[in-house]
Scaffold this motif. Sequence first.
Motif, PDB file in Angstrom:
ATOM      1  N   ILE A  15      33.966  38.339  47.197  1.00 19.64           N
ATOM      2  CA  ILE A  15      34.340  38.406  45.782  1.00 19.64           C
ATOM      3  C   ILE A  15      34.303  39.841  45.264  1.00 19.64           C
ATOM      4  N   SER A  16      34.959  40.053  44.154  1.00 21.99           N
ATOM      5  CA  SER A  16      34.863  41.318  43.433  1.00 21.99           C
ATOM      6  C   SER A  16      34.672  41.022  41.956  1.00 21.99           C
ATOM      7  N   SER A  17      33.589  41.531  41.394  1.00 17.09           N
ATOM      8  CA  SER A  17      33.350  41.347  39.962  1.00 17.09           C
ATOM      9  C   SER A  17      34.294  42.200  39.128  1.00 17.09           C
ATOM     10  N   LYS A  18      34.873  43.242  39.740  1.00 14.93           N
ATOM     11  CA  LYS A  18      35.787  44.119  39.009  1.00 14.93           C
ATOM     12  C   LYS A  18      37.197  43.541  38.922  1.00 14.93           C
ATOM     13  N   THR A  19      37.676  42.941  40.021  1.00 19.62           N
ATOM     14  CA  THR A  19      39.049  42.423  40.054  1.00 19.62           C
ATOM     15  C   THR A  19      39.118  40.911  39.926  1.00 19.62           C
ATOM     16  N   ASP A  20      37.948  40.245  39.971  1.00 18.25           N
ATOM     17  CA  ASP A  20      37.849  38.777  39.930  1.00 18.25           C
ATOM     18  C   ASP A  20      38.375  38.117  41.199  1.00 18.25           C
ATOM     19  N   ALA A  21      38.620  38.887  42.244  1.00 23.68           N
ATOM     20  CA  ALA A  21      39.024  38.298  43.522  1.00 23.68           C
ATOM     21  C   ALA A  21      37.918  37.382  44.036  1.00 23.68           C
TER      22      ALA A  21
END
Length: 204
Positions: free
Chosen positions: A183-189
Amino acid sequence: MQFTAKFLLSAMKPEQFPNDARTGGAPEVAFLGRSNVGKSSLLNSLIGEAAAKVSSTPGRTRAINFFALHEGTPQKHAFTPKLVFADLPGYGYAKISKSISAEWPTFIEPYLQEREELALCLCLVDTNIPPQTSDTQLIHALQQMQRPYVVVGTKADKLSNNQLAKSVAVLKKAHEVENVIAISSKTDAGIKALWAAILQGTQV
């Protein structure tokens, strides 16, 4: 499903954990991981608002912070929480690891071992660094406690697709798990995939 988050309380001993009057007995999801792995950032990404304080100083979270998730919008939501998120103190940061480690038996271990409402543990691991022994130890401890868990690989946006695929493969092998949700909290991936795992794991 849309949720409105509300900070409930911070607890540093078992008698401070929220009771059914505060949570309605809603299933709880614990956020676990090394200091600075991105627990608070992920929590904020999942609920779409800055409910958890994000610090640039690793190890700043020293209590278990509980957040109630109500179904609906802030203007109109259900009174009884559907879920409760528990943001736990990090571990493994050299400067404060001894003090954090000393606190774990007093209220964090009782929470993980004895909390009836705890339905799912999110074990956060950093995809940008090699597998950490402390993360493996946590996963093994949860297995011994027979606590359901999901391994989440954070900061995935910092890696290319090929790098991420290799990192996830290494993490799965080192931690002896079948799946790591990147996951990425910056891109919401990966956030949708993680939400699906949370809802399935808590049966909400």
